[in-house]
Structure formats: structure tokens, C-alpha cells
Design a protein around this motif. Structure first.
Motif, PDB file in Angstrom:
ATOM      1  N   THR A  16      -3.375 -12.098  -2.879  1.00 59.78           N
ATOM      2  CA  THR A  16      -2.207 -11.824  -3.712  1.00 59.78           C
ATOM      3  C   THR A  16      -0.987 -11.565  -2.837  1.00 59.78           C
ATOM      4  OG1 THR A  16      -2.540  -9.424  -3.781  1.00 59.78           O
ATOM      5  CG2 THR A  16      -3.678 -10.735  -5.453  1.00 59.78           C
ATOM      6  N   LEU A  17       0.180 -11.577  -3.471  1.00 61.79           N
ATOM      7  CA  LEU A  17       1.421 -11.135  -2.837  1.00 61.79           C
ATOM      8  C   LEU A  17       1.816  -9.783  -3.397  1.00 61.79           C
ATOM      9  CD1 LEU A  17       3.763 -14.294  -2.913  1.00 61.79           C
ATOM     10  CD2 LEU A  17       2.196 -13.581  -1.095  1.00 61.79           C
ATOM     11  N   TYR A  18       2.603  -9.022  -2.646  1.00 64.74           N
ATOM     12  CA  TYR A  18       3.186  -7.790  -3.165  1.00 64.74           C
ATOM     13  C   TYR A  18       4.572  -7.611  -2.566  1.00 64.74           C
ATOM     14  CZ  TYR A  18       2.140  -5.317   1.253  1.00 64.74           C
ATOM     15  OH  TYR A  18       2.093  -4.917   2.564  1.00 64.74           O
ATOM     16  N   SER A  19       5.445  -6.926  -3.309  1.00 64.82           N
ATOM     17  CA  SER A  19       6.821  -6.752  -2.842  1.00 64.82           C
ATOM     18  C   SER A  19       7.211  -5.294  -2.657  1.00 64.82           C
ATOM     19  CB  SER A  19       7.801  -7.404  -3.826  1.00 64.82           C
ATOM     20  OG  SER A  19       7.664  -6.836  -5.117  1.00 64.82           O
ATOM     21  N   PRO A  32       2.490  -2.363   7.586  1.00 61.71           N
ATOM     22  CA  PRO A  32       3.549  -2.173   6.594  1.00 61.71           C
ATOM     23  C   PRO A  32       4.553  -3.317   6.573  1.00 61.71           C
ATOM     24  CG  PRO A  32       3.092  -0.110   7.708  1.00 61.71           C
ATOM     25  CD  PRO A  32       2.312  -1.167   8.433  1.00 61.71           C
ATOM     26  N   GLN A  33       4.891  -3.741   5.360  1.00 62.23           N
ATOM     27  CA  GLN A  33       5.801  -4.854   5.100  1.00 62.23           C
ATOM     28  C   GLN A  33       5.336  -6.149   5.779  1.00 62.23           C
ATOM     29  OE1 GLN A  33       9.905  -3.651   5.757  1.00 62.23           O
ATOM     30  NE2 GLN A  33       9.937  -2.710   3.746  1.00 62.23           N
ATOM     31  N   GLU A  34       4.022  -6.257   5.897  1.00 60.43           N
ATOM     32  CA  GLU A  34       3.438  -7.490   6.415  1.00 60.43           C
ATOM     33  C   GLU A  34       2.158  -7.828   5.643  1.00 60.43           C
ATOM     34  OE1 GLU A  34       1.668  -9.328  10.582  1.00 60.43           O
ATOM     35  OE2 GLU A  34       3.182  -7.720  10.667  1.00 60.43           O
ATOM     36  N   SER A  35       1.169  -6.940   5.683  1.00 60.30           N
ATOM     37  CA  SER A  35      -0.076  -7.256   4.978  1.00 60.30           C
ATOM     38  C   SER A  35      -0.948  -6.014   4.819  1.00 60.30           C
ATOM     39  CB  SER A  35      -0.864  -8.330   5.726  1.00 60.30           C
ATOM     40  OG  SER A  35      -1.315  -7.832   6.978  1.00 60.30           O
ATOM     41  N   ARG A  36      -1.820  -6.088   3.789  1.00 67.16           N
ATOM     42  CA  ARG A  36      -2.897  -5.121   3.599  1.00 67.16           C
ATOM     43  C   ARG A  36      -4.166  -5.912   3.330  1.00 67.16           C
ATOM     44  NH1 ARG A  36       0.935  -1.906   0.128  1.00 67.16           N
ATOM     45  NH2 ARG A  36      -0.019  -2.836  -1.720  1.00 67.16           N
ATOM     46  N   TYR A  71     -18.247  -6.869  -5.907  1.00 68.14           N
ATOM     47  CA  TYR A  71     -18.494  -8.306  -5.824  1.00 68.14           C
ATOM     48  C   TYR A  71     -17.447  -9.055  -5.021  1.00 68.14           C
ATOM     49  CZ  TYR A  71     -21.407  -6.827  -9.733  1.00 68.14           C
ATOM     50  OH  TYR A  71     -22.308  -6.162 -10.521  1.00 68.14           O
ATOM     51  N   ILE A  72     -16.221  -8.562  -5.014  1.00 69.39           N
ATOM     52  CA  ILE A  72     -15.178  -9.178  -4.198  1.00 69.39           C
ATOM     53  C   ILE A  72     -15.261  -8.565  -2.806  1.00 69.39           C
ATOM     54  CG2 ILE A  72     -12.696  -9.530  -3.922  1.00 69.39           C
ATOM     55  CD1 ILE A  72     -12.434  -9.296  -6.955  1.00 69.39           C
ATOM     56  N   THR A  73     -15.510  -9.392  -1.801  1.00 68.95           N
ATOM     57  CA  THR A  73     -15.779  -8.855  -0.465  1.00 68.95           C
ATOM     58  C   THR A  73     -14.514  -8.578   0.337  1.00 68.95           C
ATOM     59  OG1 THR A  73     -16.046 -11.118   0.343  1.00 68.95           O
ATOM     60  CG2 THR A  73     -18.043  -9.922  -0.313  1.00 68.95           C
ATOM     61  N   LYS A  74     -13.423  -9.260   0.003  1.00 69.00           N
ATOM     62  CA  LYS A  74     -12.174  -9.033   0.738  1.00 69.00           C
ATOM     63  C   LYS A  74     -10.998  -9.249  -0.197  1.00 69.00           C
ATOM     64  CE  LYS A  74     -11.751 -10.280   5.036  1.00 69.00           C
ATOM     65  NZ  LYS A  74     -11.563 -11.076   6.281  1.00 69.00           N
ATOM     66  N   ILE A  75      -9.995  -8.388  -0.063  1.00 66.75           N
ATOM     67  CA  ILE A  75      -8.749  -8.515  -0.831  1.00 66.75           C
ATOM     68  C   ILE A  75      -7.619  -8.640   0.179  1.00 66.75           C
ATOM     69  CG2 ILE A  75      -7.222  -7.422  -2.503  1.00 66.75           C
ATOM     70  CD1 ILE A  75      -9.802  -5.800  -3.371  1.00 66.75           C
ATOM     71  N   GLN A  76      -6.978  -9.789   0.194  1.00 67.15           N
ATOM     72  CA  GLN A  76      -5.906 -10.062   1.146  1.00 67.15           C
ATOM     73  C   GLN A  76      -4.569  -9.983   0.418  1.00 67.15           C
ATOM     74  OE1 GLN A  76      -5.819 -11.166   4.699  1.00 67.15           O
ATOM     75  NE2 GLN A  76      -3.718 -10.543   4.215  1.00 67.15           N
ATOM     76  N   GLN A  77      -3.769  -8.964   0.764  1.00 63.23           N
ATOM     77  CA  GLN A  77      -2.463  -8.781   0.135  1.00 63.23           C
ATOM     78  C   GLN A  77      -1.366  -9.013   1.173  1.00 63.23           C
ATOM     79  OE1 GLN A  77      -2.705  -4.786  -1.446  1.00 63.23           O
ATOM     80  NE2 GLN A  77      -3.800  -5.471  -3.280  1.00 63.23           N
TER      81      GLN A  77
END
Length: 625
Positions: free
Chosen positions: A32-35, A233-237, A252-258
Motif C-alpha cells: 500500500t501507499l500512505y501519505s 520515516p517518510q520512506e517506508s514501513r 495469513y498475510i506474511t508481509k505488509i509493505q507500506q
């Protein structure tokens, strides 16, 4: 047996109603993206939705919700309530551990961790935004908190209070007990909240002032479903499944890339179409375009309505904005009831809601501040109790009432020395895809009806990161849409934005004389005291008293009910009916229990799954009778 069979059938229906799961057991990555960046990882002090979403996934609570809103065991495997209703005793399950961000074992989670957390929250210097949930309800908590407050210069330090007098005790390593000031039927619903999360005392001491700083992922420990394996911060989680988690089989979801992008709301639909991310917010304009395209129509479905957050317009009674916006003139205006009512009746809430829901905007509007379904007593929703009392029924816009209030306000404010037009600073968060447009609609409505010689609405964007701290909590607005996420299942919770010490509209600073009783106390506060004095066992009178207090705010245009901001369509490879469900607490923030779908859920599949969910919910209600 009946309930087991119903649940099995419901699960089968849900599986048949939605696309197949995409992931293997070892590889399900949700992108996902986040702002909006978080300001802290300190889950014990935070009060923002962005930060709750992080803490809810990395730290567990004693209880949690299932997909139907039931309170179920989490870190506690069982609990019991004393006969007098005052003490709740929880037994922790075996095998719950603290690990570091790289998954290394640190310590077992024990009952003492909940005591340590409570003492931290109740230490005034830590400035925990939700400390009131403990001080208002736990025995001895308020006295202890007050004893930790730092005195002003020239004042004497408060008398020390032993923390042992506070109603939270570790009876042994596996048993923690909470004692409340009175029987609290909704106490379990409070425990699914950040201020009741545990913290390890040794780690807390090691970190000192660095605990929870948003400088990296190593300032907190983890006992939840996920590790914050990367945090820039202000790059990724990046969240990675916690393999040491006690309930790992249901993650069940092994990784969440934000990925951070300040233009997330604008860019996400196209990135979703290109397969670069797995979720995107879809504006009404884009939704209309996609629904008209056979190749895109099945990529989106309605946003699920939960009602967790109540949205309402606030009048700021303590403006702290720049002189250019004439704060002293605003003080005169906001303390005039007819001025507030001119805006109250002038807003066409239906038109304003079309910005996010062009098809059925009426469905998003509430005539109370408290959302529906938080409490239903003897078949009647508490929200209906409020609207029954309200003596200003025209919550839909009324040109006649708005103009009458305007004319009265002009006379009264001119005598008070106010000047016209009154500048009305309306701030918004630019990270929201529709807020700016909504502000423009409200400006056009109010200035078009009331006249630009009466009001001058000034729309101004705040920062996309730290908006609450910079704007609302600092009082840098005159009139603004605010929200409150309910923390537990009781209408008392909805009073907090307007209490002494709130940073929503600073109502305690109101100077309008007829908002006060003869004792010099704001009438609203006296109404709250009356409601709080009623025993929780006397539910009918208690709910009625809180409804009277809420109706007072509406009748005197202290706040304008607006409703839900959850609407429209979303593109998402998650099934919303698998997630934990509750209109209060942190349930809606968690990814635990959700699968990554092979393809996004379509609108037809959404309604099929929704029907199956409703059927199972009804089955559970029938079994409970």
C-alpha cells in the motif's frame, strides 16, 4: 452444536462469495501507499489513528474482537468478575513473549507488564492522551495521577500517593486484576485499547526517554501479530509476521509493505491498475469512471460502514491562530449563539456529503454526535434517545432559520463591538483526497446563503504530517470538521471532545453567559456530572442523562453533527468481512485474520459476503437468546 454448525456454514458461504486466496503459506505480501507519517511509536501515549494502526498490529491486548464484534480472549485466556462487579481478574495464556524488531526473544509477557504500563500512563509527565480512561474508571487512578503532576512555579508539590493504591495488581506472573470505582459493564471493551497494552519494565528503563521514539523500529518491543521489521520515516514501513506470536496460525498475510508518498491519494488508483500496490482509495469521480468501464468495474467495491468515527463541525472557543485571521473578532462571534446557529442551519450536510458519496449521501448523515449502534438499550438505539430530546429538529439545512439567526447575530455582535465580515478560518488536512473539495462546498453554501458581507470563510491547508498536533490541538482554526473515534462501548465516551482539557473546540473557554448555570459552571458540565452520578446499574436513567447532555450541545450549536466519513468505493485485495469488527477500540486497525485475495472483491461479491456476514451475525444473536 448449533452455533458451531452455523459458524461453519457462514465461513463456507464467505469462502464461496469471494475470490480465492492468492498466497502460499509462506508468501503473501500486501502493498500500500500512505501519505501521513506517524509521530511516535509510543503506544501508551498516542491518540491518533495513524499511530493506532501501527500499535494494534505489533502489540496485543488482553482481549480482542472477532469478525462479528464479539469480545474474545487474546493475551488473556480467561477472566472473571467479582460478585460486587468491581474487580476483573485475567489469567494470561502460556507462550506469550516479547521479541525485538528482528524477532529475537527478549522476555515473557507477564502480569507485571500491565501494571508497569498503567503506572506509565498514569504518570503525568508522560502526557498520555488516553490517561483519562484509567483515571475516570480505575480505583485510585485519579489520585495517583494528580500526585505526579508537576506544580507551577510557586505552587507546592502535590502529596505523594503510593501506586499500590491504584486498582491494577499483578497477583502473580500470570494473573492481573483491575478494580474499578463502580461496576463498569463495558469494561472489557476498554481493554481493546492502547492505554491498556502491556510494556516490559526492564526495556522501558533501558530506553528511558527514547522509548517509543519514531526514530527506528528498535525503540519498542513486540508481542503482537507483526514486527515492524523496517521503519524509515517518510520512506517506508514494513511489517513482517511475528513467527513467535502465540496465534501465528491465524496470521495469513506474511508481509505488509507500506511506501510513503505525499501524493498517495492521487497516485494510488493508477499504481493499483499497474499491479504495483494492492489497495487504493477511489474518489467518487474515479469510481464513476471505473464503474462505466467493463474492465475496471469489477476492481472496486463499496467501503464497509463500521461507524467507528463520528464526524462533526467544531467551533473553536479558544482561537490561537495568526492575527491576520482576527482571533479577537472570532471570539466575539463564536460566543454568540445566533452566529453559531447561522452556520449550523446554513450547512447543507447532504450537499457536503456528496463529495465522498454522490449516490446516497443521506446514508452518511447522523443527527446525533454519537454514532448509531454503540449502545442499544431495550431495543432503542442511544442515538435515537439524543435526537428525541433535541429541540432543534431542522438538522437538514434551513435557509429560513439560518437567515433569521444571521440577522439576530448582526444586531447582537454589532452591539458587542464585532466587525463584519467575520473571518472564519477553516483548515483541512491535504492528505485527505476529498477534504479540500468538501471545504469548498461548505464555503460556497454558507457565503452564498449568509453573504460575504457577513462571513469570509478562509480555507487553508495544514500540514499532511502532524496535522492534529499543529492545527486542532493548537487551536489554529475557527471552524473545522473534527472527528472522534470511540474507545469503548458507552455513550459517556462521546463526551470527551467537549470536556475540560479537550483540544477539540476548547469549550471550557466559552464566555457566552447563558451557557453557564448560576453556580458559574458550564451547563453542559453540570449535565455530565448528573449523568456520571447515576449508577451503571440504572441504565435507562443513565443513558437518558447522557442523551440530555449531548442534545444540549446540539441545541446550542456548540457542535454540528455530520456523520460518517466512510463511504464510496475502494480497490482492495482484502476481504473486509474477515477483519476484526467493532465500532469502538482498535479492531478495525488489525490485519490479523485477513487473507490476501487472488483478485480484488467486486461489488457483487462484496454484497454476497455482506449478506453471509449478516446471516451469521443473526445466527449468533439467535443462539444467545
Amino acid at each position: 452444536m448449533k452455533k458451531t454448525l452455523a459458524l461453519a456454514l457462514s465461513v463456507l458461504m464467505l469462502l464461496m462469495a469471494v475470490p480465492a486466496f492468492a498466497e502460499s503459506a509462506d508468501d503473501a505480501v500486501y502493498r500500500t501507499l500512505y501519505s501521513g507519517e506517524i509521530g511516535t511509536l509510543n503506544y501508551l501515549t498516542t491518540g491518533t489513528t495513524n499511530e493506532f494502526t501501527v500499535s494494534a498490529n505489533i502489540i496485543d491486548t488482553l482481549v480482542e474482537r472477532d469478525a462479528y464484534g464479539n469480545i474474545v480472549p487474546c493475551l488473556a485466556e480467561s477472566w472473571q468478575q467479582s460478585e460486587d462487579g468491581l474487580t476483573w481478574t485475567f489469567t494470561l495464556r502460556d507462550g506469550i513473549t516479547w521479541v525485538t524488531a528482528d524477532g529475537a526473544y527478549y522476555a515473557d509477557v507477564t502480569a507485571y507488564d500491565f501494571v508497569t504500563a498503567a503506572q506509565y500512563v498514569l504518570t503525568a509527565a508522560n502526557d498520555a492522551s488516553n490517561a483519562w480512561i484509567l483515571t475516570d474508571y480505575l480505583e485510585g487512578a485519579e489520585a495517583y495521577f494528580e500526585s505526579t503532576e508537576i506544580p507551577e512555579e510557586g505552587e507546592e508539590a502535590p502529596e505523594p500517593v503510593d501506586f499500590a493504591t491504584v486498582g491494577v495488581k499483578a497477583l502473580d506472573e500470570k494473573t492481573v486484576a483491575y478494580t474499578t470505582t463502580q461496576p463498569i459493564p463495558f469494561f472489557l471493551s476498554m481493554l481493546d485499547y492502547s492505554c491498556y497494552m502491556p510494556v516490559n519494565a526492564k526495556f522501558l528503563e533501558e530506553q528511558g526517554e527514547n522509548f517509543g521514539l519514531a526514530t527506528g523500529n528498535d525503540t519498542v518491543l513486540y508481542c503482537g501479530a507483526y514486527l515492524l521489521s523496517e521503519f524509515k520515516p517518510q520512506e517506508s514501513r514494513v511489517y513482517t509476521k511475528n513467527e513467535s506470536y502465540w496465534d501465528a496460525e491465524h496470521v495469513y498475510i506474511t508481509k505488509i509493505q507500506q511506501t510513503y508518498n505525499k501524493e498517495a491519494s492521487t497516485l494510488s488508483p493508477e499504481m493499483y491498475l499497474r499491479g504495483e500496490i494492492d489497495a487504493a482509495d477511489i474518489t467518487p469521480t474515479i469510481a464513476a469512471e471505473w464503474l462505466a468501464d467493463p474492465e475496471k468495474a469489477d476492481l472496486i467495491h463499496p467501503v464497509r460502514q463500521i461507524g467507528q468515527y463520528s464526524y462533526f463541525f467544531c467551533f473553536n472557543f479558544d482561537p490561537r491562530f495568526d492575527e491576520a485571521y482576527e482571533p479577537e473578532n472570532w471570539k466575539l462571534a463564536v460566543n454568540n449563539e445566533n452566529f453559531r446557529k447561522s452556520l449550523f442551519f446554513g450547512i447543507d450536510r447532504v450537499k457536503a456529503k456528496t463529495v465522498i458519496e454522490p449516490d446516497n449521501p443521506e446514508d452518511l448523515i447522523w443527527d446525533s454526535l454519537t454514532p448509531a449502534s454503540i449502545v442499544v438499550y431495550e431495543g432503542k438505539d442511544y442515538a435515537e434517545m439524543v435526537t428525541d430530546i433535541a429541540d432543534e429538529p431542522a438538522l437538514t439545512s434551513s435557509d429560513e432559520l439560518a437567515l433569521a439567526a444571521r440577522d439576530a447575530a448582526i444586531t447582537e455582535l454589532t452591539e458587542a463591538g464585532a466587525t463584519f465580515p467575520v473571518k472564519v478560518l477553516m483548515s483541512y488536512n491535504p492528505s485527505s483526497s476529498t477534504w479540500a473539495e468538501e471545504c469548498q462546498v461548505v464555503e460556497q453554501q454558507l457565503e452564498g446563503l449568509l453573504g460575504t458581507d457577513y462571513i469570509d470563510i478562509v480555507i487553508e491547508a495544514g500540514p499532511s504530517t502532524g496535522f492534529l498536533k499543529e492545527i486542532r490541538r493548537s487551536g489554529k482554526y475557527a471552524f473545522m470538521k473534527c472527528n472522534w473515534g470511540l474507545d469503548y462501548d458507552d455513550p459517556e465516551n462521546m463526551t470527551n471532545p467537549f470536556k475540560d482539557g479537550n483540544n477539540y473546540n476548547f469549550f471550557v473557554n466559552a464566555t457566552q453567559p447563558d451557557l453557564y448555570d448560576e453556580d458559574g459552571v458550564l451547563t453542559y458540565f453540570n449535565l455530565l456530572d448528573k449523568a456520571a452520578s447515576i449508577s451503571t446499574f440504572d441504565a435507562a436513567d443513565r443513558y437518558q442523562a447522557y442523551a440530555e447532555a449531548e442534545a444540549y450541545l446540539i441545541n446550542h450549536a456548540v457542535a454540528i453533527p455530520f456523520g460518517s466519513d466512510t463511504a464510496g468505493y475502494t480497490a482492495n485485495r482484502l476481504n473486509p468481512f474477515e477483519s476484526q469488527f467493532a465500532p469502538t477500540g482498535l479492531a478495525d486497525c488489525r490485519y490479523k485474520g485477513q487473507h490476501l485475495l487472488d483478485k480484488p472483491m467486486s461489488t457483487d461479491e462484496y454484497y454476497d459476503a455482506y449478506d453471509a456476514w449478516l446471516e451469521e451475525l443473526a445466527n449468533q444473536g439467535a443462539d444467545a437468546e
